[in-house]
Each structure stands twice: as C-alpha cells, then as structure tokens.
Design a protein around this motif. Sequence first.
Motif, short mmCIF file in Angstrom:
data_model
loop_
_atom_site.label_atom_id
_atom_site.label_comp_id
_atom_site.label_asym_id
_atom_site.label_seq_id
_atom_site.Cartn_x
_atom_site.Cartn_y
_atom_site.Cartn_z
N LEU A 10 -50.53 22.52 -0.76
CA LEU A 10 -50.74 23.72 -1.58
C LEU A 10 -49.46 24.49 -1.86
O LEU A 10 -49.48 25.40 -2.68
CB LEU A 10 -51.81 24.60 -0.94
CG LEU A 10 -53.18 23.94 -0.84
CD1 LEU A 10 -54.16 24.85 -0.12
CD2 LEU A 10 -53.71 23.55 -2.21
N GLU A 11 -48.37 24.14 -1.22
CA GLU A 11 -47.06 24.74 -1.54
C GLU A 11 -46.38 23.99 -2.68
O GLU A 11 -45.40 24.46 -3.24
CB GLU A 11 -46.16 24.74 -0.30
CG GLU A 11 -46.72 25.48 0.89
CD GLU A 11 -46.95 26.96 0.63
OE1 GLU A 11 -46.25 27.55 -0.20
OE2 GLU A 11 -47.86 27.54 1.26
N ASN A 12 -46.89 22.82 -3.02
CA ASN A 12 -46.30 21.96 -4.05
C ASN A 12 -46.80 22.40 -5.43
O ASN A 12 -48.00 22.28 -5.72
CB ASN A 12 -46.68 20.51 -3.76
CG ASN A 12 -46.16 19.52 -4.76
OD1 ASN A 12 -46.09 19.79 -5.95
ND2 ASN A 12 -45.82 18.33 -4.28
N PRO A 13 -45.92 22.88 -6.30
CA PRO A 13 -46.36 23.35 -7.62
C PRO A 13 -47.10 22.29 -8.44
O PRO A 13 -48.04 22.62 -9.16
CB PRO A 13 -45.06 23.78 -8.31
CG PRO A 13 -44.10 24.05 -7.20
CD PRO A 13 -44.49 23.10 -6.09
N GLN A 14 -46.69 21.03 -8.32
CA GLN A 14 -47.38 19.97 -9.07
C GLN A 14 -48.80 19.78 -8.55
O GLN A 14 -49.74 19.64 -9.32
CB GLN A 14 -46.62 18.65 -9.01
CG GLN A 14 -47.19 17.59 -9.93
CD GLN A 14 -47.09 17.98 -11.40
OE1 GLN A 14 -46.01 18.29 -11.89
NE2 GLN A 14 -48.21 17.99 -12.10
N HIS A 15 -48.98 19.81 -7.23
CA HIS A 15 -50.32 19.70 -6.67
C HIS A 15 -51.17 20.90 -7.07
O HIS A 15 -52.37 20.74 -7.37
CB HIS A 15 -50.26 19.58 -5.15
CG HIS A 15 -49.79 18.24 -4.67
ND1 HIS A 15 -49.80 17.90 -3.34
CD2 HIS A 15 -49.31 17.16 -5.33
CE1 HIS A 15 -49.33 16.67 -3.20
NE2 HIS A 15 -49.02 16.20 -4.40
N GLN A 16 -50.58 22.09 -7.08
CA GLN A 16 -51.32 23.28 -7.51
C GLN A 16 -51.83 23.10 -8.94
O GLN A 16 -53.01 23.33 -9.23
CB GLN A 16 -50.41 24.51 -7.47
CG GLN A 16 -49.99 24.93 -6.09
CD GLN A 16 -48.98 26.06 -6.13
OE1 GLN A 16 -48.69 26.65 -7.18
NE2 GLN A 16 -48.42 26.40 -4.96
N GLN A 17 -50.93 22.69 -9.82
CA GLN A 17 -51.28 22.51 -11.23
C GLN A 17 -52.35 21.43 -11.39
O GLN A 17 -53.32 21.61 -12.14
CB GLN A 17 -50.02 22.11 -12.01
CG GLN A 17 -50.23 21.88 -13.48
CD GLN A 17 -48.94 21.48 -14.17
OE1 GLN A 17 -47.85 21.88 -13.80
NE2 GLN A 17 -49.06 20.66 -15.21
N ASP A 18 -52.19 20.32 -10.69
CA ASP A 18 -53.15 19.21 -10.81
C ASP A 18 -54.52 19.60 -10.25
O ASP A 18 -55.55 19.29 -10.85
CB ASP A 18 -52.62 17.97 -10.10
CG ASP A 18 -51.35 17.43 -10.74
OD1 ASP A 18 -51.04 17.79 -11.90
OD2 ASP A 18 -50.65 16.63 -10.08
N LEU A 19 -54.54 20.31 -9.14
CA LEU A 19 -55.79 20.76 -8.54
C LEU A 19 -56.55 21.66 -9.52
O LEU A 19 -57.75 21.45 -9.77
CB LEU A 19 -55.51 21.49 -7.23
CG LEU A 19 -56.68 21.87 -6.35
CD1 LEU A 19 -56.21 22.02 -4.90
CD2 LEU A 19 -57.39 23.12 -6.77
N LEU A 20 -55.87 22.63 -10.08
CA LEU A 20 -56.53 23.54 -11.02
C LEU A 20 -56.99 22.82 -12.29
O LEU A 20 -58.09 23.08 -12.79
CB LEU A 20 -55.60 24.71 -11.37
CG LEU A 20 -55.38 25.71 -10.24
CD1 LEU A 20 -54.29 26.70 -10.62
CD2 LEU A 20 -56.67 26.44 -9.89
N MET A 21 -56.18 21.90 -12.80
CA MET A 21 -56.57 21.16 -14.00
C MET A 21 -57.81 20.31 -13.73
O MET A 21 -58.76 20.31 -14.52
CB MET A 21 -55.41 20.28 -14.48
CG MET A 21 -55.71 19.49 -15.76
SD MET A 21 -56.61 17.94 -15.54
CE MET A 21 -55.39 16.93 -14.73
#
Length: 160
Positions: A10-21
Amino acid sequence: MSEHIVLAQLENPQHQQDLLMLLNAYAVDPMGGNEGLSDYTKKNLIEAMKHNPQVFSLLCYVDDKPAAICNCVIGFSTFKAKPLLNIHDMAVLPEYRGRGLSHKLLARAEQEARERGCCKLTLEVLNGNEIAKASYLKFGFTGYELDPQLGLAEFWEKAL
C-alpha cells in the motif's frame, strides 16, 4: 503471456493506482452494483487500509497489466476460536475472464489464510451470479448451513 499475483504494497503508488482502478471497474460492473466508487472512497481507501492490518489486497497482473483483484478481511470464528479469511471483493476485468485468474487468486488467498492460521475462507456471492457460483463451487466452496432443515445462511446488511 505472463501472470503473477502480488500482495499489494500500500506504500507503492503503482499498487495504489491499480487497486483503485480494479475495484472501481468491479463497482461499475452489474455484479458490483453498477455504480463507481465515491470520491470519498477513492480519496480515503488506501489510507484506511494502511491503518487496518486485518485488510489486504491481492493483485493479479497479466503481462504486467492489472487484470484482477481479491480484497480480503481477516475475521474471527467464535465457534473455532481461530481467525477466518473473508474474500470481500473478487473481480476480474472483462478482457481477462475465462483464464482461470479467479482460481489463482483464490489459491493465493487460501495460502495467505493458512499462513495466518485461519480455520476457513468465506465469501458472499450474488444469487444470480451463476458464473461466479460455479467457479466457487469448483474451487471447493459450499453454501453455509448448520442444519439442512433451517436452510442456507444468508448475508444481510443494515447501512449506517
């Protein structure tokens, strides 16, 4: 075609973006309610998850593109006096369906559950979602009942 599943960092911006998408794609799907995530949820979900160690996400990538998600919540079985793992959201983007990604996510969720000492996996599925129900049955899930005369358990809610 390469596939891999990761525990979302959850600190990884790409994972954050992918999770929300991925979660929003599920939300707008008929099986997710036909309504996208609220602005509030989009703004606050990642931080809220960071502060709740009982919640985690598994992200599935196909050729390094986000393809599927499994959001999990650790609960507790009072009858077993052990934790349980609830699969709260399971979704595969339409263009990746039919490739067995949901079973791969379920297998990884089961692995996480075993590592965390859980006694069972739980999930909810819409009665009319025949494809998901068939998939879950194939993976080993069954309807929950204590006594056949009393019938299957139902998932109810009261919004607050």
